[in-house]
Design a protein around this motif. Structure first.
Motif, PDB file in Angstrom:
ATOM      1  N   ALA A 150       0.863  -1.187   0.000  1.00  0.00           N
ATOM      2  CA  ALA A 150       0.000   0.000   0.000  1.00  0.00           C
ATOM      3  C   ALA A 150       0.897   1.234   0.000  1.00  0.00           C
ATOM      4  O   ALA A 150       1.295   1.716   1.046  1.00  0.00           O
ATOM      5  N   ARG A 164      -3.772  -2.460  -9.608  1.00  0.00           N
ATOM      6  CA  ARG A 164      -4.192  -1.820  -8.361  1.00  0.00           C
ATOM      7  C   ARG A 164      -5.458  -2.511  -7.841  1.00  0.00           C
ATOM      8  O   ARG A 164      -6.280  -2.994  -8.631  1.00  0.00           O
ATOM      9  N   TRP A 165      -5.607  -2.541  -6.513  1.00  0.00           N
ATOM     10  CA  TRP A 165      -6.817  -3.126  -5.950  1.00  0.00           C
ATOM     11  C   TRP A 165      -7.147  -2.486  -4.604  1.00  0.00           C
ATOM     12  O   TRP A 165      -6.297  -1.883  -3.967  1.00  0.00           O
ATOM     13  N   ARG A 166      -8.400  -2.621  -4.222  1.00  0.00           N
ATOM     14  CA  ARG A 166      -8.866  -2.080  -2.956  1.00  0.00           C
ATOM     15  C   ARG A 166      -9.350  -3.224  -2.066  1.00  0.00           C
ATOM     16  O   ARG A 166      -9.558  -4.354  -2.529  1.00  0.00           O
ATOM     17  N   ARG A 167      -9.557  -2.913  -0.809  1.00  0.00           N
ATOM     18  CA  ARG A 167     -10.120  -3.883   0.113  1.00  0.00           C
ATOM     19  C   ARG A 167     -11.625  -3.706   0.213  1.00  0.00           C
ATOM     20  O   ARG A 167     -12.151  -2.618  -0.043  1.00  0.00           O
ATOM     21  N   GLU A 245     -10.330  -7.269  -2.733  1.00  0.00           N
ATOM     22  CA  GLU A 245     -11.518  -7.378  -3.574  1.00  0.00           C
ATOM     23  C   GLU A 245     -11.433  -8.572  -4.524  1.00  0.00           C
ATOM     24  O   GLU A 245     -12.461  -9.122  -4.925  1.00  0.00           O
ATOM     25  N   GLU A 260     -18.085  -1.877   0.222  1.00  0.00           N
ATOM     26  CA  GLU A 260     -16.815  -1.186   0.021  1.00  0.00           C
ATOM     27  C   GLU A 260     -16.214  -0.874   1.385  1.00  0.00           C
ATOM     28  O   GLU A 260     -16.912  -0.579   2.345  1.00  0.00           O
ATOM     29  N   GLU A 267      -5.487   2.264  -1.304  1.00  0.00           N
ATOM     30  CA  GLU A 267      -5.407   1.323  -2.400  1.00  0.00           C
ATOM     31  C   GLU A 267      -4.073   0.586  -2.350  1.00  0.00           C
ATOM     32  O   GLU A 267      -3.061   1.126  -1.894  1.00  0.00           O
ATOM     33  N   CYS A 268      -4.049  -0.637  -2.817  1.00  0.00           N
ATOM     34  CA  CYS A 268      -2.822  -1.430  -2.869  1.00  0.00           C
ATOM     35  C   CYS A 268      -2.399  -1.661  -4.314  1.00  0.00           C
ATOM     36  O   CYS A 268      -3.216  -1.560  -5.234  1.00  0.00           O
ATOM     37  N   SER A 317      -6.848  -0.995 -12.621  1.00  0.00           N
ATOM     38  CA  SER A 317      -7.520  -1.460 -11.418  1.00  0.00           C
ATOM     39  C   SER A 317      -7.859  -2.937 -11.584  1.00  0.00           C
ATOM     40  O   SER A 317      -7.866  -3.469 -12.699  1.00  0.00           O
ATOM     41  N   TRP A 318      -8.145  -3.606 -10.456  1.00  0.00           N
ATOM     42  CA  TRP A 318      -8.504  -5.018 -10.533  1.00  0.00           C
ATOM     43  C   TRP A 318      -9.762  -5.213 -11.383  1.00  0.00           C
ATOM     44  O   TRP A 318      -9.848  -6.170 -12.158  1.00  0.00           O
TER      45      TRP A 318
END
Length: 327
Positions: A150, A164-167, A245, A260, A267-268, A317-318
């Motif tokens: 991150a 890139r991805w988010r949790r 995600e 979300e 973001e990671c 993004s993912w």
């Protein structure tokens, strides 16, 4: 002096000075390995190891210097073999890939399936571990490492940003947060037990930093390195799951509510880390392109070879990437 002798020397050092284990690793007999070590020491004119009786007790100071050179020589010999195989169009061998459980379970299956179709004579050795262990595996000889961070850029080799991805939050339908039609705030999330990855326990965790900036403390009820375990304990009612995600989907998680995560949790980026100076086989480059189609294989090779400065395209993004990765 031969490459075999240098390979045996490195094997002894990497086996904790255990001659029997070293011989097994290099598929040699113990007497044969000991004989080659003695011949090397006789040629050099000094002992590489401190001995205690008939056992090796420590690496001698001079032995440490020789080991450094031996590792570089063996790495360059491996590079020559890889380069020659690429020139011949010989696509057989073994790809050792170190990565995290989430990447291994949710991202890589279609990519590795495609590699096996394109290069049927290539065996993939997939080793899943935590981020620090992944980088250690890279140091110990893995061809590639895939890890996520991150904000920070990983060390230990040449870093290449992939995506890139988010949790997201995963909760049972009966959970109080399931009634929200938006992402909860950090203060709202802090009121409930949380289940997350084991990295959440570290003081430098990006999740912990986000909570600290908001002036609240998360209730971490449990941690795990495997997303499936997080889901199991979410279903058992231990808390809300905070996970990548990529690890969620409507088909396998339709009994749970996916929300979300708070926007303050950063973001990671998933990175490939490549050993510096390593000549990658064509199938390794194909794997990287499979995970990150925005990467040009020729540019990637030129950067690895030191003939081009890294100027990577912005990682997708993912959600964008998952539409490109198909089985």
């Amino acid at each position: 002096m031969t490459l075999t002798q240098l390979r045996y020397l490195v094997a002894i050092a990497d086996s904790g000075l255990n001659i029997t284990l070293a011989a097994e690793r290099v598929h040699a007999t113990q007497p044969g390995l000991s004989k080659q070590l003695k011949q090397l020491e006789d040629e050099l004119g000094f002992q590489l190891f401190v001995r205690k009786g008939r056992s090796l007790d420590a690496i001698a100071p001079a032995g440490e210097r020789v080991l450094e050179h031996a590792r570089r020589i063996l790495a360059e010999a491996a590079n020559i073999r890889s380069y020659a195989a690429n020139e011949r169009g010989e696509y057989s061998g073994r790809l050792l890939l170190a990565t995290t459980h989430t990447q291994a379970r949710y991202v890589l299956p279609p990519v590795i399936a495609a590699i096996r179709r394109e290069f049927p004579r290539v065996d993939v050795d997939l080793q899943a571990a935590s981020d620090p262990e992944v980088l250690q595996l890279l140091h110990d000889g893995a061809d590639l490492a895939l890890i996520s961070t991150a904000g920070s850029t990983p060390s230990g080799g040449l870093p290449v940003p992939l995506y890139r991805w988010r949790r997201v939050l995963l909760v049972p339908a009966s959970h109080p947060l399931a009634e929200l039609s938006r992402a909860p705030t950090l203060a709202e999330l802090a009121r409930h037990p949380l289940i997350s990855y084991e990295s959440s326990t570290r003081g430098d965790s990006s999740m912990r930093r986000a909570f600290a900036s908001a002036g609240v403390e998360p209730q971490i009820a449990m941690t795990a390195r495997d997303a499936n375990l997080i889901k199991t304990y979410v279903r058992a009612g231990l808390g809300a799951g905070l996970l990548a995600e990529m690890a969620t989907g409507p088909r396998e998680d339709d009994d749970l509510r996916i929300l979300e995560a708070p926007a303050e949790i950063p973001e990671c980026i998933t990175w490939a880390v490549i050993p510096r100076g390593r000549v990658l086989r064509e199938y390794a480059l194909a794997l990287l392109h499979g995970v990150a189609p925005q990467l040009d294989r020729r540019d990637l090779r030129r950067v690895i070879e030191g003939n081009l400065e890294p100027d990577w395209p912005r990682p997708p993004s993912w959600r964008e990437l998952s539409q490109a990765i198909t089985i």
